[in-house]
Scaffold this motif. Structure first.
Motif, PDB file in Angstrom:
ATOM      1  N   GLY A 204       0.818  -1.201   0.000  1.00 30.07           N
ATOM      2  CA  GLY A 204       0.000   0.000   0.000  1.00 30.07           C
ATOM      3  C   GLY A 204       0.850   1.248   0.000  1.00 30.07           C
ATOM      4  N   SER A 205       0.192   2.409  -0.003  1.00 31.41           N
ATOM      5  CA  SER A 205       0.904   3.689  -0.065  1.00 31.41           C
ATOM      6  C   SER A 205       0.278   4.694   0.877  1.00 31.41           C
ATOM      7  N   GLU A 206       1.109   5.643   1.319  1.00 37.63           N
ATOM      8  CA  GLU A 206       0.628   6.775   2.111  1.00 37.63           C
ATOM      9  C   GLU A 206       1.528   7.967   1.841  1.00 37.63           C
ATOM     10  N   ARG A 207       0.925   9.155   1.841  1.00 36.00           N
ATOM     11  CA  ARG A 207       1.676  10.355   1.480  1.00 36.00           C
ATOM     12  C   ARG A 207       1.121  11.550   2.222  1.00 36.00           C
ATOM     13  N   VAL A 208       2.005  12.446   2.659  1.00 40.20           N
ATOM     14  CA  VAL A 208       1.606  13.720   3.233  1.00 40.20           C
ATOM     15  C   VAL A 208       2.493  14.802   2.635  1.00 40.20           C
ATOM     16  N   GLY A 209       1.873  15.872   2.201  1.00 41.94           N
ATOM     17  CA  GLY A 209       2.623  16.963   1.608  1.00 41.94           C
ATOM     18  C   GLY A 209       2.199  18.301   2.178  1.00 41.94           C
ATOM     19  N   LEU A 210       3.141  19.214   2.279  1.00 39.06           N
ATOM     20  CA  LEU A 210       2.902  20.565   2.776  1.00 39.06           C
ATOM     21  C   LEU A 210       3.409  21.551   1.742  1.00 39.06           C
ATOM     22  N   ARG A 223       8.115  30.205  -2.493  1.00 39.62           N
ATOM     23  CA  ARG A 223       7.375  28.948  -2.505  1.00 39.62           C
ATOM     24  C   ARG A 223       8.194  27.916  -1.733  1.00 39.62           C
ATOM     25  N   LEU A 224       7.502  27.167  -0.875  1.00 41.12           N
ATOM     26  CA  LEU A 224       8.159  26.143  -0.070  1.00 41.12           C
ATOM     27  C   LEU A 224       7.271  24.909  -0.041  1.00 41.12           C
ATOM     28  N   TYR A 225       7.870  23.742  -0.282  1.00 43.59           N
ATOM     29  CA  TYR A 225       7.083  22.515  -0.137  1.00 43.59           C
ATOM     30  C   TYR A 225       7.921  21.400   0.471  1.00 43.59           C
ATOM     31  N   GLY A 226       7.226  20.502   1.138  1.00 44.55           N
ATOM     32  CA  GLY A 226       7.837  19.309   1.711  1.00 44.55           C
ATOM     33  C   GLY A 226       6.939  18.111   1.471  1.00 44.55           C
ATOM     34  N   ASN A 227       7.525  16.934   1.448  1.00 46.19           N
ATOM     35  CA  ASN A 227       6.778  15.735   1.098  1.00 46.19           C
ATOM     36  C   ASN A 227       7.362  14.523   1.811  1.00 46.19           C
ATOM     37  N   LEU A 228       6.500  13.698   2.388  1.00 46.40           N
ATOM     38  CA  LEU A 228       6.863  12.381   2.914  1.00 46.40           C
ATOM     39  C   LEU A 228       5.967  11.368   2.219  1.00 46.40           C
ATOM     40  N   ASN A 229       6.576  10.335   1.668  1.00 45.66           N
ATOM     41  CA  ASN A 229       5.826   9.390   0.848  1.00 45.66           C
ATOM     42  C   ASN A 229       6.400   8.003   1.064  1.00 45.66           C
ATOM     43  N   LYS A 230       5.545   7.041   1.305  1.00 44.96           N
ATOM     44  CA  LYS A 230       6.005   5.660   1.475  1.00 44.96           C
ATOM     45  C   LYS A 230       5.067   4.721   0.732  1.00 44.96           C
ATOM     46  N   THR A 231       5.648   3.862  -0.080  1.00 49.39           N
ATOM     47  CA  THR A 231       4.929   2.761  -0.701  1.00 49.39           C
ATOM     48  C   THR A 231       5.579   1.471  -0.238  1.00 49.39           C
ATOM     49  N   ASP A 232       4.810   0.586   0.353  1.00 46.86           N
ATOM     50  CA  ASP A 232       5.354  -0.663   0.869  1.00 46.86           C
ATOM     51  C   ASP A 232       5.717  -1.602  -0.272  1.00 46.86           C
ATOM     52  N   ALA A 233       6.684  -2.467  -0.019  1.00 45.51           N
ATOM     53  CA  ALA A 233       7.059  -3.488  -0.991  1.00 45.51           C
ATOM     54  C   ALA A 233       6.029  -4.608  -1.004  1.00 45.51           C
ATOM     55  N   ASP A 234       5.904  -5.261  -2.149  1.00 45.69           N
ATOM     56  CA  ASP A 234       5.095  -6.464  -2.214  1.00 45.69           C
ATOM     57  C   ASP A 234       5.738  -7.563  -1.374  1.00 45.69           C
ATOM     58  N   SER A 235       4.911  -8.433  -0.844  1.00 45.98           N
ATOM     59  CA  SER A 235       5.405  -9.556  -0.062  1.00 45.98           C
ATOM     60  C   SER A 235       6.192 -10.513  -0.943  1.00 45.98           C
ATOM     61  N   LEU A 236       7.171 -11.177  -0.343  1.00 43.63           N
ATOM     62  CA  LEU A 236       7.955 -12.166  -1.064  1.00 43.63           C
ATOM     63  C   LEU A 236       7.092 -13.341  -1.524  1.00 43.63           C
ATOM     64  N   ASP A 237       5.945 -13.525  -0.889  1.00 39.21           N
ATOM     65  CA  ASP A 237       5.069 -14.641  -1.251  1.00 39.21           C
ATOM     66  C   ASP A 237       4.194 -14.348  -2.466  1.00 39.21           C
ATOM     67  N   LEU A 238       4.193 -13.121  -2.946  1.00 40.03           N
ATOM     68  CA  LEU A 238       3.264 -12.740  -4.004  1.00 40.03           C
ATOM     69  C   LEU A 238       3.430 -13.617  -5.245  1.00 40.03           C
ATOM     70  N   ASN A 239       4.675 -13.852  -5.650  1.00 43.59           N
ATOM     71  CA  ASN A 239       4.950 -14.623  -6.864  1.00 43.59           C
ATOM     72  C   ASN A 239       5.519 -16.013  -6.548  1.00 43.59           C
ATOM     73  N   ARG A 240       5.252 -16.515  -5.358  1.00 43.98           N
ATOM     74  CA  ARG A 240       5.885 -17.775  -4.935  1.00 43.98           C
ATOM     75  C   ARG A 240       5.538 -18.942  -5.847  1.00 43.98           C
ATOM     76  N   GLN A 241       4.369 -18.954  -6.429  1.00 44.30           N
ATOM     77  CA  GLN A 241       3.990 -20.077  -7.286  1.00 44.30           C
ATOM     78  C   GLN A 241       4.904 -20.223  -8.494  1.00 44.30           C
ATOM     79  N   TYR A 242       5.716 -19.167  -8.785  1.00 41.68           N
ATOM     80  CA  TYR A 242       6.609 -19.230  -9.931  1.00 41.68           C
ATOM     81  C   TYR A 242       8.068 -19.409  -9.529  1.00 41.68           C
ATOM     82  N   ALA A 243       8.343 -19.744  -8.267  1.00 40.06           N
ATOM     83  CA  ALA A 243       9.706 -20.038  -7.834  1.00 40.06           C
ATOM     84  C   ALA A 243      10.201 -21.309  -8.514  1.00 40.06           C
TER      85      ALA A 243
END
Length: 757
Positions: A204-210, A223-243
């Motif tokens: 998932g993702s979350e972001r806050v900007g000023l 003009r002044l701006y700041g930004n914090l943004n995080k997108t989580d990585a997919d789980s290692l199990d997502l593509n496990r069926q293709y290991a």
């Protein structure tokens, strides 16, 4: 068209009469991407001119506005929005399948390395601090994520011959990200965004900007701006069926990313006609590891526990980018000018990766190293009107100087001891230094001939410190059949200089034997791939021809044919150029491929359904169809992209405050390469043909969103991505995936909120 006043590159530029205004429009069709258009009010009544409004001569021009971004904000990278434009795809820089979930912007099939990214007209080159592997790929997210989405005024995309005006790296086109400027009032906003996937294995993702901007005195604003943004990585199990086996690390999903951005701009309106801007910014992008590696299928060849890194959400690379710029824009009667001095300092820190063979791109222990890139740029232009006979002309003369300096000791540390050494390596290669300087001048003349013709000849001359001179002539033209129909065309020569890895003879790749071409197997000491100081610049002859229908009713349709003859594309060579000291090791180097062809069709159709010109309900569509995308020396595709892409959007302004958007994208079949980097058949040895040569079939993705304006400064939005939950998976690592090189995430829910004053 009535006489109008036009603002260009300065707070107040007023030109008339009508023919001259039309010629100015033609000028901006070719050069508006370098201008930093203003959004602040001045004491002179001006018309805000953008490339989308006046670039009718440039067939391949698209614009994404701030309103478009607010209606469907990207989770992290604006590439998610850019991919919905005609002629735009996401892909890698080769057909290798490496780093398949880090796809970047590809314009008209020319590859991400031929897409020039600008922010307010200034070149962005952070990805050049990332080592280029033997396949031609970099482990990079690209350069479309340095500006927070909420700080973007608009994004202009220029494809085709008009892009040749911007020099090296623009053969495919130009993406110019234009930020919001200071206004006449004190304003500010807090922006919040969150995305929650329906499937827990997807990030998932979350972001806050000023942001805050406004006047300080009568002549100073900020003009002044700041930004914090995080997108989580997919789980290692997502593509496990293709290991490949139960104990192997599965093919990686999408890696996560953490952004921190701060930027400040001070604007000084010396007079109504003279403006100086001082800008400084700092950004940090760190990844969240998802298990990716360039070559290894098992993920265990280096002895590093990749699964533990992925499960622990480890950060394995950090990129720091610091920028500064001073820009002056002025008006001198009928003459306008701009000059910019800019610096970009990039530090790319990573866990050390293997430089050779099977471990290439996999972690080589736990030590870190840093590559340092410094780009110094000085550029400017001056525009002025003249009359030659009965024709009105607008001339643009400009210059550009770019000094790029790279220090990357680790990437130059591959040993040459196997085979007794390689003749000609520098004694100080361990320092890992490389640099190049480019000096360019250009001229364009926008000629208004009668009521029907606008013709724009241009010429750019570049001198590269390593690869000599390059001339890029261009000619764009528009013929207006009547008030509704226009025929447009263009032809230009474009180029791209080799990067600082490809051109460095001290840059080595080594394989003990498996990476040698089938026709030239190992003699006992493996094979080396070496940088090449004698490379030629890549060149392309870009042509386009199209027709546009745009009546006053709001209907619009266009169809464009583009054809690029691509010469001297740089690739890892498979022709032996020498032997090691003991004659047991073969030496290859980066070389120029003779010829490649890229051709296709793109177009759009806009249908107003309700309200004046569809301002209540509008149906917009565009498409891209690739006729050919092939390296003629190998018969292989340049990259893996869909045969066709169709984007459709139904935009409903339900009330004055509520808007609703339904979007859909149809992707055609994607076919992989049938040969590896040595042009050997891909399926050899243990390769499973049912996987390696697998196509990715046609599919479609739908989304819906809504935005409600509570007040003029407070609004919120929400939406659902991938309504039908159509999920695709990366089915193997690197080339073994065939065309199934990336994940298409499933259904996800997002919401955004803006508080402003």
């Amino acid at each position: 068209m009535p006489c109008q006043k036009v603002q260009i590159m300065s707070p107040a530029v007023v030109l008339s009469p009508r023919p001259l205004a039309l010629a100015v429009a033609a000028l901006l069709a070719g050069s508006a991407l370098t201008a930093q258009a203003e959004t602040d009010a001045t004491d002179i009544d001006t018309v805000h001119v953008t490339a989308s409004q006046i670039a009718r001569q440039a067939l391949g021009t698209s614009t994404i506005t701030a309103e478009d971004i607010a209606k469907r904000p990207p989770a992290n990278d604006i590439a998610e929005l850019l991919r919905t434009m005609p002629g735009v795809n996401l892909t890698g820089n080769s057909a290798s399948g490496q780093y398949g979930n880090n796809r970047q912007i590809d314009l008209r099939g020319m590859g991400p390395e031929n897409t020039l990214i600008l922010v307010d007209g200034k070149r962005i080159g952070a990805r050049d601090a990332v080592r280029m592997g033997r396949s031609g790929e970099r482990n990079t997210r690209g350069d479309t994520n340095w500006v927070p989405a909420e700080m973007i005024e608009r994004i202009e995309v220029l494809r085709g011959p008009a892009a040749a005006r911007y020099g090296s790296g623009a053969s495919g086109g130009v993406v110019n990200i234009i930020t919001k400027r200071p206004t006449g009032d004190l304003t500010g906003a807090v922006d919040l965004y969150g995305l929650v996937p329906e499937h827990s294995a997807e990030g998932g993702s979350e972001r806050v900007g000023l942001q805050l901007s406004g006047p300080m005195t009568d002549t100073l604003s900020f003009r002044l701006y700041g930004n914090l943004n995080k997108t989580d990585a997919d789980s290692l199990d997502l593509n496990r069926q293709y290991a490949t086996n139960p104990n192997a690390v599965p093919p990686a999903g999408r890696e996560g990313v953490k952004n921190r951005d701060v930027n400040a701009l001070l604007r000084w309106d010396i007079t109504a006609d003279q403006v100086v801007e001082f800008e400084a910014g700092t950004s940090r992008q760190g990844n969240i590891y998802a298990g990716d590696r360039a070559v290894s299928t098992t993920g265990t060849s280096t002895g590093v526990d990749l699964a533990a890194l992925a499960d622990g959400e480890a950060e394995t690379n950090r990129m720091y980018r610091n920028t500064g710029a001073i820009t002056h824009r002025g008006r001198w009667g009928d003459v306008t000018s701009r000059v910019t001095a800019a610096v970009e300092a990039v530090n790319n820190s990573r866990i050390n990766e293997g430089l050779a063979g099977g471990p290439e791109g996999s972690f080589n222990g736990t030590d870190w190293s840093t590559s340092r890139l410094r780009n110094y740029q000085l550029d400017g232009e001056v525009s002025f009107p003249t009359s030659l006979g009965s024709a009105e002309n607008i001339w643009t003369l400009g210059f550009e100087y770019l000094d790029s300096r790279l220090t990357d000791p680790y990437s130059m540390s591959q040993s040459s001891s196997s085979g007794g050494g390689i003749p000609g390596l520098s004694a100080d290669r361990a320092r890992g230094k490389a640099d190049a300087q480019t000096t360019a001048v250009f001229v364009e003349d926008n000629i208004y001939l009668g009521e029907r013709w606008i013709v724009t000849p241009g010429l750019r001359f570049d001198h590269h410190s390593q690869f000599g001179n390059n001339t890029s002539p261009s000619l764009n033209a528009q013929f207006r059949i009547n008030s509704d129909w226009v025929v447009k065309g263009g032809i230009a020569r474009a180029f791209k200089a080799p990067n600082l890895y490809q051109s460095n003879p001290d840059y080595l790749y080594y394989t003990r034997g498996n990476g040698c071409p089938n026709a030239l197997p190992s003699l006992g000491a493996g094979c080396y791939m070496r940088g090449n100081a004698d490379l030629k610049a890549e060149t392309s002859l870009n042509k386009e021809l199209g027709i546009e229908w745009a009546p006053q009713s709001g209907w619009q349709a266009s169809l464009t044919y583009f054809h690029n003859d691509y010469k001297d594309k740089i690739q890892a060579g498979y022709t032996q150029v020498g032997l090691t000291a003991d004659s047991k090791g073969r030496i290859f180097r980066w070389e120029n491929a003779p010829k490649a062809i890229v051709q296709g069709l793109e177009g759009n159709l806009v249908i107003p359904l309700l309200g004046e010109q569809g301002n209540r309900l509008k149906w917009s569509n565009n498409f891209t169809y690739m006729v050919e995308n092939e390296n003629k020396s190998t018969g292989q595709p340049l990259s893996v992209i869909p045969k066709y892409t169709v984007n459709t959007m139904l935009d409903w302004q339900a009330t004055d405050k509520l808007s609703v958007l339904l979007t859909g994208t149809f992707y055609g079949k994607q076919e992989p390469a049938t040969a590896n980097i040595n042009n050997d058949p891909r399926c050899t040895g243990s390769c499973d043909p049912s996987i390696a040569l697998q196509d990715r079939g046609a599919y479609n993705i739908w989304g819906v969103s809504a935005r409600y304006r509570v007040t003029g400064t407070v609004s919120f939005g929400f939406g659902v991505n991938n309504l039908a939950d159509k999920r695709l998976f990366r089915e193997a690592n690197s080339s073994d995936a065939g065309a199934a090189t990336y994940n298409e995430p499933g259904r996800a829910y997002w919401a955004s909120l803006r508080f402003g004053f």
